[in-house]
Design a protein around this motif. Structure first.
Motif, PDB file in Angstrom:
ATOM      1  N   VAL A 190       0.843  -1.194   0.000  1.00 49.85           N
ATOM      2  CA  VAL A 190       0.000   0.000   0.000  1.00 49.85           C
ATOM      3  C   VAL A 190       0.881   1.249   0.000  1.00 49.85           C
ATOM      4  O   VAL A 190       0.645   2.220  -0.731  1.00 49.85           O
ATOM      5  N   GLN A 191       1.915   1.236   0.839  1.00 46.48           N
ATOM      6  CA  GLN A 191       2.834   2.379   0.899  1.00 46.48           C
ATOM      7  C   GLN A 191       3.546   2.578  -0.436  1.00 46.48           C
ATOM      8  O   GLN A 191       3.761   3.713  -0.876  1.00 46.48           O
ATOM      9  N   LEU A 192       3.916   1.467  -1.097  1.00 46.04           N
ATOM     10  CA  LEU A 192       4.583   1.556  -2.389  1.00 46.04           C
ATOM     11  C   LEU A 192       3.671   2.172  -3.438  1.00 46.04           C
ATOM     12  O   LEU A 192       4.092   3.026  -4.230  1.00 46.04           O
ATOM     13  N   VAL A 193       2.396   1.776  -3.448  1.00 45.69           N
ATOM     14  CA  VAL A 193       1.438   2.336  -4.399  1.00 45.69           C
ATOM     15  C   VAL A 193       1.214   3.818  -4.107  1.00 45.69           C
ATOM     16  O   VAL A 193       1.143   4.651  -5.022  1.00 45.69           O
ATOM     17  N   LEU A 194       1.118   4.178  -2.834  1.00 47.25           N
ATOM     18  CA  LEU A 194       0.970   5.589  -2.468  1.00 47.25           C
ATOM     19  C   LEU A 194       2.166   6.403  -2.934  1.00 47.25           C
ATOM     20  O   LEU A 194       2.025   7.539  -3.401  1.00 47.25           O
ATOM     21  N   GLN A 195       3.352   5.829  -2.817  1.00 52.15           N
ATOM     22  CA  GLN A 195       4.548   6.537  -3.265  1.00 52.15           C
ATOM     23  C   GLN A 195       4.492   6.783  -4.770  1.00 52.15           C
ATOM     24  O   GLN A 195       4.850   7.863  -5.252  1.00 52.15           O
ATOM     25  N   GLY A 213       6.025  -2.836  -9.884  1.00 52.60           N
ATOM     26  CA  GLY A 213       6.324  -4.232 -10.160  1.00 52.60           C
ATOM     27  C   GLY A 213       5.186  -5.165  -9.810  1.00 52.60           C
ATOM     28  O   GLY A 213       5.409  -6.303  -9.395  1.00 52.60           O
ATOM     29  N   LEU A 214       3.946  -4.698  -9.984  1.00 54.57           N
ATOM     30  CA  LEU A 214       2.768  -5.490  -9.660  1.00 54.57           C
ATOM     31  C   LEU A 214       2.044  -5.921 -10.928  1.00 54.57           C
ATOM     32  O   LEU A 214       2.182  -5.297 -11.982  1.00 54.57           O
ATOM     33  N   ALA A 215       1.243  -6.964 -10.828  1.00 56.09           N
ATOM     34  CA  ALA A 215       0.326  -7.307 -11.909  1.00 56.09           C
ATOM     35  C   ALA A 215      -0.756  -6.225 -11.980  1.00 56.09           C
ATOM     36  O   ALA A 215      -1.081  -5.588 -10.977  1.00 56.09           O
ATOM     37  N   ARG A 216      -1.321  -6.034 -13.161  1.00 57.06           N
ATOM     38  CA  ARG A 216      -2.316  -4.965 -13.321  1.00 57.06           C
ATOM     39  C   ARG A 216      -3.515  -5.169 -12.401  1.00 57.06           C
ATOM     40  O   ARG A 216      -4.013  -4.227 -11.788  1.00 57.06           O
ATOM     41  N   GLY A 217      -3.998  -6.418 -12.321  1.00 61.84           N
ATOM     42  CA  GLY A 217      -5.145  -6.694 -11.465  1.00 61.84           C
ATOM     43  C   GLY A 217      -4.843  -6.400 -10.011  1.00 61.84           C
ATOM     44  O   GLY A 217      -5.686  -5.869  -9.276  1.00 61.84           O
ATOM     45  N   THR A 218      -3.625  -6.734  -9.573  1.00 57.48           N
ATOM     46  CA  THR A 218      -3.230  -6.452  -8.194  1.00 57.48           C
ATOM     47  C   THR A 218      -3.166  -4.953  -7.949  1.00 57.48           C
ATOM     48  O   THR A 218      -3.630  -4.456  -6.909  1.00 57.48           O
ATOM     49  N   ALA A 219      -2.589  -4.218  -8.891  1.00 59.48           N
ATOM     50  CA  ALA A 219      -2.507  -2.762  -8.742  1.00 59.48           C
ATOM     51  C   ALA A 219      -3.906  -2.158  -8.624  1.00 59.48           C
ATOM     52  O   ALA A 219      -4.131  -1.249  -7.815  1.00 59.48           O
ATOM     53  N   ARG A 221      -6.564  -3.570  -7.397  1.00 57.13           N
ATOM     54  CA  ARG A 221      -7.114  -3.878  -6.068  1.00 57.13           C
ATOM     55  C   ARG A 221      -6.615  -2.873  -5.038  1.00 57.13           C
ATOM     56  O   ARG A 221      -7.383  -2.367  -4.220  1.00 57.13           O
ATOM     57  N   TYR A 222      -5.339  -2.570  -5.087  1.00 60.05           N
ATOM     58  CA  TYR A 222      -4.787  -1.600  -4.144  1.00 60.05           C
ATOM     59  C   TYR A 222      -5.326  -0.192  -4.412  1.00 60.05           C
ATOM     60  O   TYR A 222      -5.634   0.556  -3.476  1.00 60.05           O
ATOM     61  N   LEU A 223      -5.460   0.168  -5.672  1.00 62.97           N
ATOM     62  CA  LEU A 223      -5.993   1.496  -6.005  1.00 62.97           C
ATOM     63  C   LEU A 223      -7.447   1.624  -5.564  1.00 62.97           C
ATOM     64  O   LEU A 223      -7.862   2.675  -5.064  1.00 62.97           O
ATOM     65  N   ASP A 224      -8.231   0.568  -5.749  1.00 62.57           N
ATOM     66  CA  ASP A 224      -9.628   0.593  -5.297  1.00 62.57           C
ATOM     67  C   ASP A 224      -9.701   0.748  -3.775  1.00 62.57           C
ATOM     68  O   ASP A 224     -10.544   1.487  -3.248  1.00 62.57           O
ATOM     69  N   PHE A 225      -8.827   0.029  -3.062  1.00 64.74           N
ATOM     70  CA  PHE A 225      -8.804   0.163  -1.607  1.00 64.74           C
ATOM     71  C   PHE A 225      -8.450   1.590  -1.189  1.00 64.74           C
ATOM     72  O   PHE A 225      -9.099   2.176  -0.306  1.00 64.74           O
ATOM     73  N   LEU A 226      -7.430   2.177  -1.826  1.00 60.70           N
ATOM     74  CA  LEU A 226      -7.019   3.538  -1.477  1.00 60.70           C
ATOM     75  C   LEU A 226      -8.121   4.547  -1.773  1.00 60.70           C
ATOM     76  O   LEU A 226      -8.315   5.517  -1.032  1.00 60.70           O
ATOM     77  N   ARG A 227      -8.858   4.297  -2.860  1.00 60.73           N
ATOM     78  CA  ARG A 227      -9.980   5.196  -3.183  1.00 60.73           C
ATOM     79  C   ARG A 227     -11.065   5.092  -2.114  1.00 60.73           C
ATOM     80  O   ARG A 227     -11.588   6.102  -1.640  1.00 60.73           O
ATOM     81  N   GLN A 228     -11.399   3.867  -1.718  1.00 64.61           N
ATOM     82  CA  GLN A 228     -12.429   3.676  -0.701  1.00 64.61           C
ATOM     83  C   GLN A 228     -11.990   4.217   0.656  1.00 64.61           C
ATOM     84  O   GLN A 228     -12.819   4.664   1.454  1.00 64.61           O
ATOM     85  N   ALA A 229     -10.670   4.203   0.904  1.00 62.78           N
ATOM     86  CA  ALA A 229     -10.150   4.711   2.172  1.00 62.78           C
ATOM     87  C   ALA A 229      -9.990   6.227   2.172  1.00 62.78           C
ATOM     88  O   ALA A 229      -9.589   6.813   3.181  1.00 62.78           O
ATOM     89  N   GLY A 230     -10.279   6.875   1.044  1.00 64.46           N
ATOM     90  CA  GLY A 230     -10.155   8.330   0.971  1.00 64.46           C
ATOM     91  C   GLY A 230      -8.737   8.813   0.756  1.00 64.46           C
ATOM     92  O   GLY A 230      -8.455  10.003   0.937  1.00 64.46           O
ATOM     93  N   LEU A 231      -7.833   7.901   0.358  1.00 66.07           N
ATOM     94  CA  LEU A 231      -6.441   8.275   0.155  1.00 66.07           C
ATOM     95  C   LEU A 231      -6.107   8.502  -1.315  1.00 66.07           C
ATOM     96  O   LEU A 231      -5.013   8.969  -1.637  1.00 66.07           O
ATOM     97  N   ALA A 232      -7.030   8.183  -2.213  1.00 66.75           N
ATOM     98  CA  ALA A 232      -6.819   8.382  -3.641  1.00 66.75           C
ATOM     99  C   ALA A 232      -8.124   8.832  -4.286  1.00 66.75           C
ATOM    100  O   ALA A 232      -9.212   8.455  -3.838  1.00 66.75           O
ATOM    101  N   ASP A 233      -7.982   9.657  -5.306  1.00 66.19           N
ATOM    102  CA  ASP A 233      -9.118  10.089  -6.125  1.00 66.19           C
ATOM    103  C   ASP A 233      -9.078   9.359  -7.455  1.00 66.19           C
ATOM    104  O   ASP A 233      -8.010   8.898  -7.888  1.00 66.19           O
ATOM    105  N   VAL A 234     -10.204   9.277  -8.117  1.00 72.58           N
ATOM    106  CA  VAL A 234     -10.236   8.719  -9.457  1.00 72.58           C
ATOM    107  C   VAL A 234     -11.072   9.634 -10.340  1.00 72.58           C
ATOM    108  O   VAL A 234     -12.128  10.115  -9.937  1.00 72.58           O
TER     109      VAL A 234
END
Length: 256
Positions: A190-195, A213-219, A221-234
């Motif tokens: 999560v920290q790596l994606v935020l960076q 260095g993640l698979a697209r599907g994995t990336a 999943r993390y982006l969706d989590f960050l969006r739901q947590a209010g840490l990322a916009d889309v």
């Protein structure tokens, strides 16, 4: 250094020297450097000012397509790329076109053909520079994500900086939204994606996946989590056809 700063990426030393000689003979170009592998090419671009890359597709470590993807993920303004390769497979050509290469020159070719292609590119490059100077009002045009932030009363994103491929230390500051991670997600990732999101104004899931260095599907999943947590916009970018592209950006709460 003057002229269009050009990196030549070619693993065959004799061919690389030939392309250097060709380029120096065209006029208006400067050889910024040479690279024999994809890793050397990416490292050079991240550490030097480069306007154009002459890119072979067949490299000893990874393909020229992978170089293209990494360049697009690691740079704010796209560096122009002219493919110079014997690769004529349809899938390779389509992937290069999708990455918006400036030209595709098939080996072998004559000096005259090389000169004509580079002279045509030089004219397009000069026209772009002239247009930017003519339209320069001292104001940087805002993207949709910047406008959304201003309308919502939030500060615009920080200036772009290169993405670091090193993981963020686990002991780094932990955003409040990271409590209770879903099963299958790890805090270091999560920290790596935020960076990666912090490093650019907006990023696609593919760019984040490449940077981390993640698979697209994995990336995603993390982006969706960050969006739901209010840490990322889309936001959405609409092209000429097809589904809109999702663009992710970090919120003030997720900013490092």
């Amino acid at each position: 250094m003057t002229g269009i700063r050009t990196l030549i990426v070619e693993d065959d030393a004799s061919v690389s020297r030939l392309h250097v000689r060709y380029l120096e003979g065209v006029g208006g170009f400067t050889v910024a450097g040479t690279a024999a592998t994809g890793a050397e090419a990416v490292a050079f671009v991240t550490g030097h000012e480069v306007d154009l890359v002459l890119l072979d597709m067949h490299l000893p470590d990874f393909s020229g397509i992978e170089v293209l993807h990494r360049l697009r993920a690691l740079t704010f303004e796209n560096i122009d790329v002219i493919v110079v390769s014997s690769a004529t497979e349809a899938v390779t050509v389509r992937q290069a076109a999708a990455a918006s290469v400036a030209d595709y020159l098939v080996k072998p070719f004559s000096r005259a053909v090389f000169d004509l292609r580079l002279i045509a590119y030089r004219a397009r490059f000069a026209a772009r520079v002239a247009a930017r100077k003519q339209n320069d009002t001292g104001q940087i045009p805002l993207r949709q994500v910047d406008i959304d932030r201003l309308v919502a009363g939030r500060e615009p994103a920080p200036a772009t900086r290169p993405i670091s491929l090193r993981p963020v230390p686990v002991e780094a500051a932990r955003p409040a939204g990271l409590s209770g991670l879903p099963k299958g997600l790890s805090e270091p990732t999560v920290q790596l994606v935020l960076q990666a999101l912090n490093a650019q104004d907006v990023s696609t899931a593919v760019q984040v996946a490449t940077a981390c260095g993640l698979a697209r599907g994995t990336a995603r999943r993390y982006l969706d989590f960050l969006r739901q947590a209010g840490l990322a916009d889309v936001t959405h970018r609409y092209g000429a056809r097809g589904r809109p592209e999702l663009l992710y950006s970090v919120t003030p709460a997720g900013r490092s």
